[in-house]
Motif scaffolding. Structure first.
Motif, PDB file in Angstrom:
ATOM      1  N   ASP A  33       0.864  -1.179   0.000  1.00 58.08           N
ATOM      2  CA  ASP A  33       0.000   0.000   0.000  1.00 58.08           C
ATOM      3  C   ASP A  33       0.900   1.228   0.000  1.00 58.08           C
ATOM      4  N   THR A  35       0.878   5.782  -0.461  1.00 56.08           N
ATOM      5  CA  THR A  35       0.167   7.045  -0.594  1.00 56.08           C
ATOM      6  C   THR A  35       0.962   7.916  -1.555  1.00 56.08           C
ATOM      7  N   VAL A  52      -2.182  -1.110  -3.617  1.00 54.68           N
ATOM      8  CA  VAL A  52      -3.228  -0.137  -3.343  1.00 54.68           C
ATOM      9  C   VAL A  52      -2.561   1.233  -3.286  1.00 54.68           C
ATOM     10  N   THR A  54      -3.275   5.268  -2.681  1.00 56.20           N
ATOM     11  CA  THR A  54      -4.179   6.310  -2.240  1.00 56.20           C
ATOM     12  C   THR A  54      -3.551   7.655  -2.561  1.00 56.20           C
ATOM     13  N   ASP A  72      -6.761   5.819  -6.186  1.00 54.27           N
ATOM     14  CA  ASP A  72      -7.705   6.933  -6.058  1.00 54.27           C
ATOM     15  C   ASP A  72      -7.703   7.791  -7.318  1.00 54.27           C
TER      16      ASP A  72
END
Length: 168
Positions: A33, A35, A52, A54, A72
């Motif tokens: 994950d 960001t 993932v 974000t 996102d």
């Protein structure tokens, strides 16, 4: 000793921003994950990763096979390989090539979003949030789209064999 530590820390302050400029996932079967910060470039290559993302990513590039990606926002999404599964929020543009990739995203660009599909057996489920151009080449690709309220139907160019482009 303190002078060496200070010199090391000063060097790290200079080096770290260079690494923060992009996110890379290479190899096989990693689950990560991340960001994205302020349009970071993301490169995923190899096989079988589960990623993932974000935040607001810049260009997101997926190469290889059997990756699973959710995100996102991407400035642009490029999917090249076999049997990748992508589900995202919003991408400013989209390229899907090679074979058997499945992509589900909303497409919206500052001007006109461009979607380029080639290869074989691609499956795309698109929500169009602004003006869009779709080009489909190759064989047996399926592009299903819907437009948000007030958004005109896309301009479509297609060639190849047994491709299907339809409103859902």
């Amino acid at each position: 000793m303190k002078a060496k530590l200070a010199a090391f820390l000063a060097t790290m302050v200079v080096i770290l921003p260079a690494y923060a400029a992009e996110i890379r996932v290479e190899g096989a079967q990693m689950s990560r994950d991340f960001t994205c910060e302020d349009g970071q470039y993301v490169a995923i290559s190899g096989a079988g990763h589960k990623v993932v993302l974000t935040g607001r990513c810049g260009a997101v590039s997926v190469h290889g096979a059997d990756h699973t990606l959710s995100f996102d926002t991407a400035g642009e999404l490029v999917v090249s390989g076999v049997s990748n599964q992508i589900e995202g929020g919003t991408a400013g543009g989209l390229v899907v090539e090679v074979a058997q990739n499945k992509v589900k995203v909303t497409v919206k660009a500052a001007e006109t979003a461009k979607i380029d599909v080639s290869g074989a057996d691609q499956t795309l489920e698109l929500t169009l949030a602004g003006p869009t151009q779709i080009e489909v080449q190759g064989a047996k690709n399926v592009v299903e789209w819907r437009a948000e309220s007030g958004v005109k139907a896309p301009s479509v160019s297609a060639g190849g064999v047994e491709n299907r482009i339809s409103r859902r």
